[in-house]
Design a protein around this motif. Structure first.
Motif, PDB file in Angstrom:
ATOM      1  N   VAL A   1       1.532  -6.145 -10.278  1.00 22.20           N
ATOM      2  CA  VAL A   1       1.316  -6.994  -9.103  1.00 22.20           C
ATOM      3  C   VAL A   1       0.492  -6.161  -8.120  1.00 22.20           C
ATOM      4  N   ASN A   2      -0.727  -6.601  -7.836  1.00 23.53           N
ATOM      5  CA  ASN A   2      -1.651  -5.808  -7.028  1.00 23.53           C
ATOM      6  C   ASN A   2      -1.460  -6.085  -5.538  1.00 23.53           C
ATOM      7  N   LEU A   3      -1.337  -4.996  -4.778  1.00 23.90           N
ATOM      8  CA  LEU A   3      -1.222  -5.066  -3.328  1.00 23.90           C
ATOM      9  C   LEU A   3      -2.506  -4.524  -2.701  1.00 23.90           C
ATOM     10  N   SER A   4      -3.086  -5.261  -1.775  1.00 22.54           N
ATOM     11  CA  SER A   4      -4.279  -4.816  -1.054  1.00 22.54           C
ATOM     12  C   SER A   4      -3.850  -4.200   0.274  1.00 22.54           C
ATOM     13  N   VAL A   5      -4.075  -2.903   0.417  1.00 23.77           N
ATOM     14  CA  VAL A   5      -3.712  -2.172   1.632  1.00 23.77           C
ATOM     15  C   VAL A   5      -4.970  -2.043   2.485  1.00 23.77           C
ATOM     16  N   ARG A   6      -4.971  -2.652   3.676  1.00 27.47           N
ATOM     17  CA  ARG A   6      -6.144  -2.680   4.537  1.00 27.47           C
ATOM     18  C   ARG A   6      -5.851  -1.939   5.843  1.00 27.47           C
ATOM     19  N   PHE A   7      -6.832  -1.148   6.257  1.00 29.76           N
ATOM     20  CA  PHE A   7      -6.662  -0.324   7.456  1.00 29.76           C
ATOM     21  C   PHE A   7      -8.018  -0.162   8.127  1.00 29.76           C
ATOM     22  N   TRP A   8      -8.012   0.348   9.365  1.00 27.16           N
ATOM     23  CA  TRP A   8      -9.238   0.485  10.164  1.00 27.16           C
ATOM     24  C   TRP A   8      -9.399   1.929  10.621  1.00 27.16           C
ATOM     25  N   VAL A   9     -10.659   2.385  10.615  1.00 27.11           N
ATOM     26  CA  VAL A   9     -10.992   3.726  11.104  1.00 27.11           C
ATOM     27  C   VAL A   9     -12.145   3.610  12.090  1.00 27.11           C
ATOM     28  N   GLY A  10     -12.320   4.626  12.913  1.00 29.18           N
ATOM     29  CA  GLY A  10     -13.421   4.635  13.864  1.00 29.18           C
ATOM     30  C   GLY A  10     -13.469   5.967  14.597  1.00 29.18           C
ATOM     31  N   PRO A  11     -14.654   6.372  15.049  1.00 29.61           N
ATOM     32  CA  PRO A  11     -15.945   5.720  14.829  1.00 29.61           C
ATOM     33  C   PRO A  11     -16.332   5.761  13.367  1.00 29.61           C
ATOM     34  N   SER A  12     -17.036   4.719  12.927  1.00 36.48           N
ATOM     35  CA  SER A  12     -17.201   4.504  11.495  1.00 36.48           C
ATOM     36  C   SER A  12     -18.384   5.267  10.928  1.00 36.48           C
ATOM     37  N   THR A  13     -18.091   6.405  10.351  1.00 34.73           N
ATOM     38  CA  THR A  13     -19.061   7.109   9.522  1.00 34.73           C
ATOM     39  C   THR A  13     -18.477   7.202   8.134  1.00 34.73           C
ATOM     40  N   GLY A  14     -19.343   7.410   7.142  1.00 37.90           N
ATOM     41  CA  GLY A  14     -18.867   7.477   5.772  1.00 37.90           C
ATOM     42  C   GLY A  14     -17.842   8.572   5.570  1.00 37.90           C
ATOM     43  N   ARG A  15     -18.001   9.699   6.267  1.00 38.61           N
ATOM     44  CA  ARG A  15     -17.073  10.806   6.094  1.00 38.61           C
ATOM     45  C   ARG A  15     -15.695  10.462   6.648  1.00 38.61           C
ATOM     46  N   ASP A  16     -15.610   9.774   7.790  1.00 41.89           N
ATOM     47  CA  ASP A  16     -14.322   9.394   8.356  1.00 41.89           C
ATOM     48  C   ASP A  16     -13.579   8.433   7.433  1.00 41.89           C
ATOM     49  N   LEU A  17     -14.280   7.472   6.874  1.00 42.71           N
ATOM     50  CA  LEU A  17     -13.653   6.498   5.984  1.00 42.71           C
ATOM     51  C   LEU A  17     -13.165   7.179   4.713  1.00 42.71           C
ATOM     52  N   LEU A  18     -13.935   8.098   4.182  1.00 36.64           N
ATOM     53  CA  LEU A  18     -13.522   8.796   2.967  1.00 36.64           C
ATOM     54  C   LEU A  18     -12.260   9.617   3.215  1.00 36.64           C
ATOM     55  N   GLY A  19     -12.218  10.333   4.336  1.00 37.28           N
ATOM     56  CA  GLY A  19     -11.029  11.111   4.648  1.00 37.28           C
ATOM     57  C   GLY A  19      -9.809  10.246   4.893  1.00 37.28           C
ATOM     58  N   ALA A  20     -10.003   9.108   5.572  1.00 37.81           N
ATOM     59  CA  ALA A  20      -8.892   8.200   5.826  1.00 37.81           C
ATOM     60  C   ALA A  20      -8.365   7.597   4.526  1.00 37.81           C
ATOM     61  N   THR A  21      -9.273   7.240   3.614  1.00 37.69           N
ATOM     62  CA  THR A  21      -8.851   6.688   2.330  1.00 37.69           C
ATOM     63  C   THR A  21      -8.041   7.700   1.539  1.00 37.69           C
ATOM     64  N   ASP A  22      -8.469   8.939   1.564  1.00 37.75           N
ATOM     65  CA  ASP A  22      -7.715  10.003   0.886  1.00 37.75           C
ATOM     66  C   ASP A  22      -6.307  10.126   1.461  1.00 37.75           C
ATOM     67  N   ALA A  23      -6.187  10.123   2.789  1.00 41.08           N
ATOM     68  CA  ALA A  23      -4.866  10.247   3.416  1.00 41.08           C
ATOM     69  C   ALA A  23      -3.979   9.055   3.075  1.00 41.08           C
ATOM     70  N   VAL A  24      -4.553   7.864   3.028  1.00 34.56           N
ATOM     71  CA  VAL A  24      -3.776   6.661   2.710  1.00 34.56           C
ATOM     72  C   VAL A  24      -3.259   6.716   1.272  1.00 34.56           C
ATOM     73  N   ILE A  25      -4.103   7.100   0.336  1.00 31.75           N
ATOM     74  CA  ILE A  25      -3.680   7.148  -1.068  1.00 31.75           C
ATOM     75  C   ILE A  25      -2.567   8.173  -1.261  1.00 31.75           C
ATOM     76  N   VAL A  26      -2.724   9.349  -0.678  1.00 27.93           N
ATOM     77  CA  VAL A  26      -1.695  10.386  -0.814  1.00 27.93           C
ATOM     78  C   VAL A  26      -0.369   9.920  -0.219  1.00 27.93           C
ATOM     79  N   ALA A  27      -0.402   9.315   0.977  1.00 28.10           N
ATOM     80  CA  ALA A  27       0.829   8.859   1.628  1.00 28.10           C
ATOM     81  C   ALA A  27       1.518   7.763   0.810  1.00 28.10           C
TER      82      ALA A  27
END
Length: 299
Positions: A230-256
Protein backbone atom coordinates in the motif's frame (compact mmCIF):
# COMPACT_ATOMS: atom_id res chain seq x y z
CA UNK A 1 74.29 43.86 -66.74
CA UNK A 2 73.01 47.30 -65.68
CA UNK A 3 69.76 47.54 -63.73
CA UNK A 4 67.67 50.66 -63.96
CA UNK A 5 66.28 51.18 -60.44
CA UNK A 6 65.02 54.69 -61.02
CA UNK A 7 61.44 53.53 -61.62
CA UNK A 8 61.45 51.56 -58.33
CA UNK A 9 62.86 54.52 -56.44
CA UNK A 10 60.21 56.78 -57.94
CA UNK A 11 57.47 54.36 -56.85
CA UNK A 12 58.86 54.13 -53.34
CA UNK A 13 59.17 57.89 -53.20
CA UNK A 14 55.53 58.33 -54.21
CA UNK A 15 54.41 55.76 -51.64
CA UNK A 16 56.42 57.53 -48.94
CA UNK A 17 54.88 60.87 -49.82
CA UNK A 18 51.40 59.36 -49.85
CA UNK A 19 51.98 57.76 -46.43
CA UNK A 20 53.41 61.01 -45.06
CA UNK A 21 50.32 62.85 -46.34
CA UNK A 22 48.05 60.19 -44.83
CA UNK A 23 49.90 59.92 -41.48
CA UNK A 24 48.14 62.90 -39.81
CA UNK A 25 44.77 61.40 -40.76
CA UNK A 26 45.78 58.03 -39.32
CA UNK A 27 46.86 59.64 -36.05
CA UNK A 28 43.60 61.58 -35.82
CA UNK A 29 41.62 58.38 -36.61
CA UNK A 30 43.40 56.49 -33.82
CA UNK A 31 42.65 59.33 -31.40
CA UNK A 32 39.00 59.23 -32.48
CA UNK A 33 38.91 55.47 -31.80
CA UNK A 34 40.38 55.98 -28.32
CA UNK A 35 37.90 58.75 -27.56
CA UNK A 36 35.06 56.56 -28.91
CA UNK A 37 36.09 53.73 -26.61
CA UNK A 38 36.16 56.00 -23.57
CA UNK A 39 32.84 57.62 -24.50
CA UNK A 40 31.29 54.20 -25.17
CA UNK A 41 32.28 52.99 -21.69
CA UNK A 42 30.91 56.13 -20.05
CA UNK A 43 27.68 55.98 -22.07
CA UNK A 44 27.22 52.33 -21.13
CA UNK A 45 27.61 53.09 -17.42
CA UNK A 46 25.14 55.98 -17.67
CA UNK A 47 22.57 53.77 -19.38
CA UNK A 48 23.04 51.07 -16.72
CA UNK A 49 22.39 53.58 -13.94
CA UNK A 50 19.30 54.93 -15.69
CA UNK A 51 17.87 51.44 -16.22
CA UNK A 52 18.61 50.47 -12.61
CA UNK A 53 16.59 53.47 -11.38
CA UNK A 54 13.54 52.10 -13.24
CA UNK A 55 13.57 49.02 -10.93
CA UNK A 56 14.54 46.74 -13.80
CA UNK A 57 16.55 43.59 -12.98
CA UNK A 58 20.34 43.80 -13.01
CA UNK A 59 20.62 41.70 -16.16
CA UNK A 60 18.52 44.20 -18.14
CA UNK A 61 20.79 47.09 -17.19
CA UNK A 62 23.89 45.05 -18.07
CA UNK A 63 22.65 44.16 -21.55
CA UNK A 64 21.40 47.67 -22.29
CA UNK A 65 24.79 49.02 -21.22
CA UNK A 66 26.57 46.59 -23.54
CA UNK A 67 24.36 47.49 -26.49
CA UNK A 68 25.01 51.18 -25.85
CA UNK A 69 28.78 50.60 -25.74
CA UNK A 70 28.73 48.72 -29.02
CA UNK A 71 26.55 51.33 -30.74
CA UNK A 72 28.77 54.24 -29.67
CA UNK A 73 31.97 52.39 -30.58
CA UNK A 74 30.66 51.44 -34.05
CA UNK A 75 29.72 55.07 -34.65
CA UNK A 76 33.22 56.14 -33.62
CA UNK A 77 34.72 53.47 -35.91
CA UNK A 78 32.79 54.85 -38.91
CA UNK A 79 34.01 58.37 -38.13
CA UNK A 80 37.61 57.11 -37.79
CA UNK A 81 37.40 55.31 -41.13
CA UNK A 82 36.07 58.45 -42.79
CA UNK A 83 39.03 60.45 -41.41
CA UNK A 84 41.67 57.83 -42.21
CA UNK A 85 40.38 57.11 -45.71
CA UNK A 86 38.83 60.27 -47.17
CA UNK A 87 37.40 58.29 -50.07
CA UNK A 88 35.45 56.13 -47.64
CA UNK A 89 31.74 56.87 -47.56
CA UNK A 90 29.52 55.48 -44.84
CA UNK A 91 26.51 55.82 -47.11
CA UNK A 92 28.17 53.63 -49.72
CA UNK A 93 28.93 51.00 -47.02
CA UNK A 94 25.35 51.04 -45.78
CA UNK A 95 24.09 50.71 -49.34
CA UNK A 96 26.36 47.76 -49.97
CA UNK A 97 25.15 46.13 -46.78
CA UNK A 98 21.60 46.69 -47.90
CA UNK A 99 22.24 45.00 -51.22
CA UNK A 100 23.88 42.00 -49.57
CA UNK A 101 21.55 42.02 -46.56
CA UNK A 102 19.82 38.79 -47.55
CA UNK A 103 23.10 36.89 -47.78
CA UNK A 104 24.29 38.35 -44.47
CA UNK A 105 20.96 37.50 -42.87
CA UNK A 106 21.27 33.85 -43.86
CA UNK A 107 24.92 33.71 -42.79
CA UNK A 108 24.25 35.22 -39.35
CA UNK A 109 20.73 33.85 -38.85
CA UNK A 110 21.60 32.04 -35.62
CA UNK A 111 23.40 35.09 -34.18
CA UNK A 112 20.48 37.41 -34.92
CA UNK A 113 18.01 34.83 -33.59
CA UNK A 114 19.90 34.52 -30.30
CA UNK A 115 20.22 38.32 -30.07
CA UNK A 116 16.48 38.83 -30.51
CA UNK A 117 15.69 35.98 -28.10
CA UNK A 118 18.01 37.52 -25.51
CA UNK A 119 16.27 40.88 -25.77
CA UNK A 120 12.85 39.22 -25.45
CA UNK A 121 14.01 37.25 -22.40
CA UNK A 122 15.15 40.49 -20.79
CA UNK A 123 11.86 42.23 -21.56
CA UNK A 124 9.49 39.39 -20.59
CA UNK A 125 11.66 38.34 -17.61
CA UNK A 126 10.62 34.66 -17.22
CA UNK A 127 13.71 34.28 -15.01
CA UNK A 128 16.47 36.50 -13.63
CA UNK A 129 20.10 36.26 -12.59
CA UNK A 130 20.25 34.10 -9.45
CA UNK A 131 17.21 31.96 -10.33
CA UNK A 132 17.53 28.18 -10.49
CA UNK A 133 16.20 26.85 -13.80
CA UNK A 134 15.87 23.50 -15.53
CA UNK A 135 16.29 23.40 -19.31
CA UNK A 136 16.57 20.07 -21.06
CA UNK A 137 19.21 18.01 -19.27
CA UNK A 138 20.68 20.96 -17.40
CA UNK A 139 19.72 22.27 -13.94
CA UNK A 140 21.53 25.18 -12.34
CA UNK A 141 21.72 28.79 -11.22
CA UNK A 142 21.60 31.59 -13.80
CA UNK A 143 24.87 33.51 -13.54
CA UNK A 144 24.51 35.87 -16.50
CA UNK A 145 22.13 36.63 -19.36
CA UNK A 146 24.24 37.82 -22.28
CA UNK A 147 23.20 39.05 -25.69
CA UNK A 148 23.92 35.69 -27.33
CA UNK A 149 23.61 33.11 -24.56
CA UNK A 150 22.72 32.52 -20.91
CA UNK A 151 25.31 31.16 -18.47
CA UNK A 152 24.04 28.52 -16.04
CA UNK A 153 26.11 27.09 -13.16
CA UNK A 154 25.07 23.51 -12.36
CA UNK A 155 24.99 21.96 -8.90
CA UNK A 156 28.27 20.11 -9.62
CA UNK A 157 29.92 23.47 -10.49
CA UNK A 158 29.92 23.12 -14.28
CA UNK A 159 29.25 26.19 -16.42
CA UNK A 160 26.71 25.56 -19.18
CA UNK A 161 26.34 28.09 -22.02
CA UNK A 162 22.79 27.83 -23.38
CA UNK A 163 21.84 29.81 -26.53
CA UNK A 164 19.05 32.27 -25.82
CA UNK A 165 16.96 30.95 -28.70
CA UNK A 166 16.81 27.52 -27.00
CA UNK A 167 15.60 29.07 -23.76
CA UNK A 168 13.00 31.21 -25.52
CA UNK A 169 11.53 28.52 -27.81
CA UNK A 170 11.80 25.47 -25.53
CA UNK A 171 10.31 24.67 -22.15
CA UNK A 172 12.14 26.12 -19.13
CA UNK A 173 11.24 25.26 -15.53
CA UNK A 174 12.00 28.05 -13.05
CA UNK A 175 12.57 26.27 -9.75
CA UNK A 176 12.83 29.49 -7.73
CA UNK A 177 9.71 31.22 -9.01
CA UNK A 178 8.23 30.82 -5.51
CA UNK A 179 10.00 30.96 -2.13
CA UNK A 180 9.07 27.35 -1.27
CA UNK A 181 9.14 24.09 -3.18
CA UNK A 182 7.38 20.79 -2.55
CA UNK A 183 9.14 17.44 -2.27
CA UNK A 184 7.65 13.96 -2.30
CA UNK A 185 8.68 10.50 -1.10
CA UNK A 186 6.68 7.35 -1.79
CA UNK A 187 6.69 4.68 0.96
CA UNK A 188 5.16 1.22 0.55
CA UNK A 189 3.81 -0.61 3.61
CA UNK A 190 2.50 -4.17 3.88
CA UNK A 191 -1.14 -5.07 3.37
CA UNK A 192 -1.29 -6.40 6.92
CA UNK A 193 -0.26 -3.08 8.50
CA UNK A 194 -2.64 -0.40 9.77
CA UNK A 195 -2.66 2.48 7.27
CA UNK A 196 -3.76 5.17 9.72
CA UNK A 197 -1.15 4.11 12.25
CA UNK A 198 1.57 4.17 9.58
CA UNK A 199 0.52 7.66 8.51
CA UNK A 200 0.71 8.94 12.09
CA UNK A 201 4.16 7.40 12.56
CA UNK A 202 5.47 9.02 9.38
CA UNK A 203 4.05 12.45 10.26
CA UNK A 204 5.48 12.31 13.79
CA UNK A 205 8.87 11.33 12.37
CA UNK A 206 9.22 14.19 9.88
CA UNK A 207 7.30 17.01 11.55
CA UNK A 208 10.28 18.07 13.66
CA UNK A 209 12.89 18.03 10.90
CA UNK A 210 14.62 21.45 10.63
CA UNK A 211 14.99 21.10 6.85
CA UNK A 212 11.21 21.28 6.32
CA UNK A 213 8.87 24.24 6.36
CA UNK A 214 6.21 24.37 9.07
CA UNK A 215 3.70 25.96 6.68
CA UNK A 216 2.47 24.32 4.58
CA UNK A 217 2.70 21.39 6.95
CA UNK A 218 3.82 17.91 5.81
CA UNK A 219 1.06 15.53 4.75
CA UNK A 220 0.73 11.81 4.05
CA UNK A 221 -1.79 10.31 1.62
CA UNK A 222 -2.57 6.71 0.66
CA UNK A 223 -2.27 6.84 -3.14
CA UNK A 224 -2.12 3.29 -4.50
CA UNK A 225 -2.94 -0.34 -3.79
CA UNK A 226 0.08 -1.79 -5.54
CA UNK A 227 0.92 -5.44 -6.22
CA UNK A 228 3.02 -5.89 -3.10
CA UNK A 229 2.30 -2.83 -0.97
CA UNK A 230 0.00 0.00 0.00
CA UNK A 231 1.80 3.12 -1.24
CA UNK A 232 1.87 6.26 0.90
CA UNK A 233 2.79 9.62 -0.66
CA UNK A 234 4.73 11.75 1.84
CA UNK A 235 4.66 15.43 0.80
CA UNK A 236 6.65 18.23 2.38
CA UNK A 237 7.88 21.77 1.60
CA UNK A 238 11.36 23.30 1.65
CA UNK A 239 12.64 26.81 1.05
CA UNK A 240 14.35 28.75 -0.30
CA UNK A 241 14.06 26.30 -3.15
CA UNK A 242 17.37 25.26 -4.61
CA UNK A 243 18.14 21.78 -5.85
CA UNK A 244 20.64 21.23 -3.04
CA UNK A 245 18.12 22.13 -0.29
CA UNK A 246 15.50 19.76 -1.72
CA UNK A 247 18.01 16.93 -2.03
CA UNK A 248 19.15 17.33 1.57
CA UNK A 249 15.57 17.54 2.83
CA UNK A 250 14.60 14.40 0.91
CA UNK A 251 17.53 12.53 2.43
CA UNK A 252 16.49 13.59 5.95
CA UNK A 253 12.88 12.56 5.33
CA UNK A 254 13.80 9.10 4.03
CA UNK A 255 16.15 8.41 6.95
CA UNK A 256 13.58 9.56 9.54
CA UNK A 257 10.77 7.48 7.98
CA UNK A 258 12.91 4.33 7.79
CA UNK A 259 13.97 4.60 11.45
CA UNK A 260 10.42 5.32 12.68
CA UNK A 261 8.78 2.46 10.76
CA UNK A 262 11.47 0.01 11.82
CA UNK A 263 11.02 1.02 15.46
CA UNK A 264 7.25 0.52 15.19
CA UNK A 265 7.65 -2.87 13.42
CA UNK A 266 5.80 -1.58 10.36
CA UNK A 267 6.87 -3.49 7.28
CA UNK A 268 8.31 -1.49 4.37
CA UNK A 269 7.07 -3.73 1.59
CA UNK A 270 9.07 -4.68 -1.47
CA UNK A 271 8.14 -6.78 -4.51
CA UNK A 272 8.36 -10.55 -3.99
CA UNK A 273 8.28 -13.39 -6.50
CA UNK A 274 7.71 -17.11 -6.04
CA UNK A 275 9.82 -19.37 -8.28
CA UNK A 276 8.75 -22.99 -8.89
CA UNK A 277 11.12 -25.43 -10.58
CA UNK A 278 9.76 -27.66 -13.32
CA UNK A 279 10.11 -30.81 -11.18
CA UNK A 280 8.15 -29.17 -8.36
CA UNK A 281 5.37 -28.22 -10.77
CA UNK A 282 5.22 -31.75 -12.18
CA UNK A 283 5.14 -33.26 -8.69
CA UNK A 284 2.34 -30.91 -7.65
CA UNK A 285 0.30 -31.82 -10.72
CA UNK A 286 0.83 -35.57 -10.10
CA UNK A 287 -0.27 -35.21 -6.49
CA UNK A 288 -3.37 -33.32 -7.57
CA UNK A 289 -4.28 -36.06 -10.08
CA UNK A 290 -3.74 -38.79 -7.47
CA UNK A 291 -5.96 -36.98 -4.98
CA UNK A 292 -8.65 -36.64 -7.61
CA UNK A 293 -8.47 -40.34 -8.53
CA UNK A 294 -8.68 -41.47 -4.89
CA UNK A 295 -11.92 -39.60 -4.29
CA UNK A 296 -15.01 -41.93 -4.20
CA UNK A 297 -17.11 -41.83 -7.32
CA UNK A 298 -20.75 -40.98 -7.02
CA UNK A 299 -23.55 -43.42 -7.90
Amino acid sequence: MNLDLSASFDTLNQMGRAFAALLPNLIIALLVLLVARVVAGAAGRVVERIVEKTDRPANVSLVMGRLTRWAVFVLGLLVALTIAVPSFNAGTLIGALGVSGVAIGFAFKDIFQNLLAGLLLLLTRPFQIGDVISSGAHDGTVEDIQVRATLVRTVDNRLVVIPNSDLYTNRVVVLTSKPTRRGEVVVGIGYGDDIEQAKRIVLDAISGLPQLEREPAPAVYATELADSSVNLSVRFWVGPSTGRDLLGATDAVIVAIKKALDAANVEIAYPTQTLLLQRQVAASQATARADAASEPQGD
